[in-house]
Design a protein around this motif. Structure first.
Motif, PDB file in Angstrom:
ATOM      1  N   ASP A 268      36.377  51.354  37.824  1.00 12.72           N
ATOM      2  CA  ASP A 268      35.240  51.538  38.732  1.00 12.72           C
ATOM      3  C   ASP A 268      34.031  50.820  38.150  1.00 12.72           C
ATOM      4  N   GLY A 269      33.504  49.860  38.935  1.00 14.82           N
ATOM      5  CA  GLY A 269      32.294  49.162  38.526  1.00 14.82           C
ATOM      6  C   GLY A 269      32.459  47.662  38.522  1.00 14.82           C
ATOM      7  N   GLY A 270      31.769  46.992  39.428  1.00 19.47           N
ATOM      8  CA  GLY A 270      31.780  45.537  39.439  1.00 19.47           C
ATOM      9  C   GLY A 270      33.060  44.900  39.933  1.00 19.47           C
ATOM     10  N   VAL A 271      33.928  45.673  40.586  1.00 19.05           N
ATOM     11  CA  VAL A 271      35.196  45.112  41.071  1.00 19.05           C
ATOM     12  C   VAL A 271      34.926  44.213  42.276  1.00 19.05           C
ATOM     13  N   SER A 272      35.435  42.987  42.194  1.00 20.33           N
ATOM     14  CA  SER A 272      35.243  42.002  43.255  1.00 20.33           C
ATOM     15  C   SER A 272      36.411  41.024  43.225  1.00 20.33           C
ATOM     16  N   LEU A 273      36.393  40.063  44.130  1.00 21.45           N
ATOM     17  CA  LEU A 273      37.439  39.037  44.119  1.00 21.45           C
ATOM     18  C   LEU A 273      37.424  38.241  42.823  1.00 21.45           C
ATOM     19  N   GLU A 274      36.270  38.176  42.186  1.00 21.47           N
ATOM     20  CA  GLU A 274      36.142  37.404  40.942  1.00 21.47           C
ATOM     21  C   GLU A 274      36.595  38.189  39.715  1.00 21.47           C
ATOM     22  N   THR A 275      36.634  39.511  39.786  1.00 23.70           N
ATOM     23  CA  THR A 275      36.924  40.317  38.597  1.00 23.70           C
ATOM     24  C   THR A 275      38.199  41.144  38.683  1.00 23.70           C
ATOM     25  N   ILE A 276      38.729  41.359  39.878  1.00 28.49           N
ATOM     26  CA  ILE A 276      39.853  42.279  40.015  1.00 28.49           C
ATOM     27  C   ILE A 276      41.101  41.777  39.295  1.00 28.49           C
ATOM     28  N   GLU A 277      41.266  40.457  39.212  1.00 29.64           N
ATOM     29  CA  GLU A 277      42.445  39.922  38.527  1.00 29.64           C
ATOM     30  C   GLU A 277      42.456  40.314  37.055  1.00 29.64           C
ATOM     31  N   ARG A 278      41.305  40.218  36.395  1.00 31.03           N
ATOM     32  CA  ARG A 278      41.245  40.568  34.972  1.00 31.03           C
ATOM     33  C   ARG A 278      41.594  42.028  34.753  1.00 31.03           C
ATOM     34  N   CYS A 279      41.121  42.881  35.630  1.00 31.76           N
ATOM     35  CA  CYS A 279      41.397  44.313  35.498  1.00 31.76           C
ATOM     36  C   CYS A 279      42.869  44.617  35.776  1.00 31.76           C
ATOM     37  N   ALA A 280      43.442  43.944  36.777  1.00 30.14           N
ATOM     38  CA  ALA A 280      44.856  44.159  37.103  1.00 30.14           C
ATOM     39  C   ALA A 280      45.749  43.658  35.982  1.00 30.14           C
ATOM     40  N   GLU A 281      45.437  42.492  35.441  1.00 23.74           N
ATOM     41  CA  GLU A 281      46.229  41.944  34.338  1.00 23.74           C
ATOM     42  C   GLU A 281      46.177  42.855  33.113  1.00 23.74           C
ATOM     43  N   ALA A 282      45.047  43.557  32.939  1.00 21.07           N
ATOM     44  CA  ALA A 282      44.906  44.457  31.799  1.00 21.07           C
ATOM     45  C   ALA A 282      45.691  45.750  31.988  1.00 21.07           C
ATOM     46  N   GLY A 283      46.056  46.073  33.245  1.00 22.98           N
ATOM     47  CA  GLY A 283      46.874  47.247  33.466  1.00 22.98           C
ATOM     48  C   GLY A 283      46.377  48.227  34.504  1.00 22.98           C
ATOM     49  N   ALA A 284      45.235  47.961  35.124  1.00 23.96           N
ATOM     50  CA  ALA A 284      44.734  48.858  36.174  1.00 23.96           C
ATOM     51  C   ALA A 284      45.574  48.696  37.435  1.00 23.96           C
ATOM     52  N   ASP A 285      45.716  49.802  38.185  1.00 27.06           N
ATOM     53  CA  ASP A 285      46.458  49.731  39.447  1.00 27.06           C
ATOM     54  C   ASP A 285      45.682  50.327  40.621  1.00 27.06           C
ATOM     55  N   THR A 286      44.507  50.891  40.347  1.00 26.83           N
ATOM     56  CA  THR A 286      43.682  51.505  41.394  1.00 26.83           C
ATOM     57  C   THR A 286      42.250  51.038  41.181  1.00 26.83           C
ATOM     58  N   PHE A 287      41.623  50.519  42.234  1.00 27.47           N
ATOM     59  CA  PHE A 287      40.361  49.813  42.073  1.00 27.47           C
ATOM     60  C   PHE A 287      39.288  50.357  43.022  1.00 27.47           C
ATOM     61  N   VAL A 288      38.143  50.693  42.445  1.00 23.02           N
ATOM     62  CA  VAL A 288      36.993  51.118  43.232  1.00 23.02           C
ATOM     63  C   VAL A 288      36.100  49.897  43.445  1.00 23.02           C
ATOM     64  N   ALA A 289      35.863  49.561  44.684  1.00 22.92           N
ATOM     65  CA  ALA A 289      34.985  48.434  45.011  1.00 22.92           C
ATOM     66  C   ALA A 289      33.980  48.908  46.046  1.00 22.92           C
ATOM     67  N   GLY A 290      32.713  48.772  45.739  1.00 20.49           N
ATOM     68  CA  GLY A 290      31.672  49.206  46.666  1.00 20.49           C
ATOM     69  C   GLY A 290      30.935  48.048  47.280  1.00 20.49           C
ATOM     70  N   SER A 291      30.131  47.375  46.459  1.00 21.35           N
ATOM     71  CA  SER A 291      29.334  46.253  46.959  1.00 21.35           C
ATOM     72  C   SER A 291      30.206  45.170  47.573  1.00 21.35           C
ATOM     73  N   ALA A 292      31.320  44.852  46.914  1.00 21.07           N
ATOM     74  CA  ALA A 292      32.182  43.769  47.395  1.00 21.07           C
ATOM     75  C   ALA A 292      32.707  44.055  48.789  1.00 21.07           C
ATOM     76  N   VAL A 293      33.007  45.314  49.064  1.00 16.73           N
ATOM     77  CA  VAL A 293      33.577  45.676  50.370  1.00 16.73           C
ATOM     78  C   VAL A 293      32.492  45.769  51.435  1.00 16.73           C
ATOM     79  N   TYR A 294      31.460  46.550  51.164  1.00 11.53           N
ATOM     80  CA  TYR A 294      30.491  46.830  52.227  1.00 11.53           C
ATOM     81  C   TYR A 294      29.429  45.750  52.402  1.00 11.53           C
ATOM     82  N   SER A 295      29.391  44.754  51.536  1.00  6.98           N
ATOM     83  CA  SER A 295      28.512  43.610  51.770  1.00  6.98           C
ATOM     84  C   SER A 295      29.251  42.480  52.476  1.00  6.98           C
TER      85      SER A 295
END
Length: 221
Positions: free
Chosen positions: A173-200
């Motif tokens: 949770d925090g700063g998840v976007s099209l530019e950052t989600i890959e790094r988090c997924a590669e590290a092992g995350a499987d559930t992503f909270v995205a706020g600004s990226a979605v509603y903007s």
């Protein structure tokens, strides 16, 4: 490994939450940030609003309690009908008891950690949880950038989760976007909270689908 997108409504129109939730039908859940201006320097909404949302939507409600005295309040959100309740370990004196009380209400129990809080001291209690939330920003405000220093902790948490043999979700949770989600997924995350990226985005639901696809692609690599 399934990839889940649970948009936060923190950056949505808070005066029309049911309408904003209806804009993201492809989401795997709705992330509701409860803040009390004590644990974090911001205030949003509390139990009455969550109860009202529950009456107006069948969406999976993912409650993130950024509040002091989490042990007292967490079970009430489960009793209100939310499917997942996350409490911060930094605000809990009895995390195992709180997790068990949440589960006793039929909800999923989740523990959140701030960026500087290590996961290792809590390795033995992972079996009491259905999800671990790792903050990739300091909690309290939306629109922040991912702190890359959390990526190694995501990897360590994923390894600890594997040792349990249980299906424990790993949320970031925090700063998840099209530019950052890959790094988090590669590290092992499987559930992503995205706020600004979605509603903007011009089309919030399309953004949900794009984020999920980007996470899935990252895992394939």
């Amino acid at each position: 490994m399934a990839m889940r997108i649970t948009p936060s409504v923190l950056n949505a129109d808070l005066s029309n939450l049911s309408g904003e939730i209806a804009r993201i039908p492809s989401a795997d859940g709705v992330h509701l940030d409860v803040m009390d201006n004590h644990f974090v320097p911001n205030m949003t909404f509390g139990l009455p609003v969550v109860e009202s949302i529950r009456q107006r939507t069948e969406a999976f409600l993912d409650i993130h309690l950024m509040i002091a005295n989490a042990d007292r309040w967490a079970p009430a959100y489960a009793e209100a009908g939310a499917e997942s309740i996350t409490f911060h370990v930094e605000a809990s004196d009895a995390p195992i008891r709180t997790a068990r009380e949440i589960r006793a209400q039929g909800a999923r129990a989740s523990m959140a950690l701030k960026p500087a809080t290590p996961i290792e001291p809590y390795a033995d209690m992972l079996g009491e949880l259905d999800m671990v939330l790792l903050m990739t920003v300091e909690p309290g405000f939306g629109g922040q950038k991912v702190l890359d220093l959390v990526l190694p902790k995501i990897r360590r948490t994923r390894e600890l989760v594997k040792t349990t043999g249980q299906d424990i979700w790993l949320q970031v949770d925090g700063g998840v976007s099209l530019e950052t989600i890959e790094r988090c997924a590669e590290a092992g995350a499987d559930t992503f909270v995205a706020g600004s990226a979605v509603y903007s985005a011009g089309d919030p639901d399309q953004m949900v689908r794009d984020l999920r696809e980007r996470a899935v692609e990252a895992c394939r690599h």
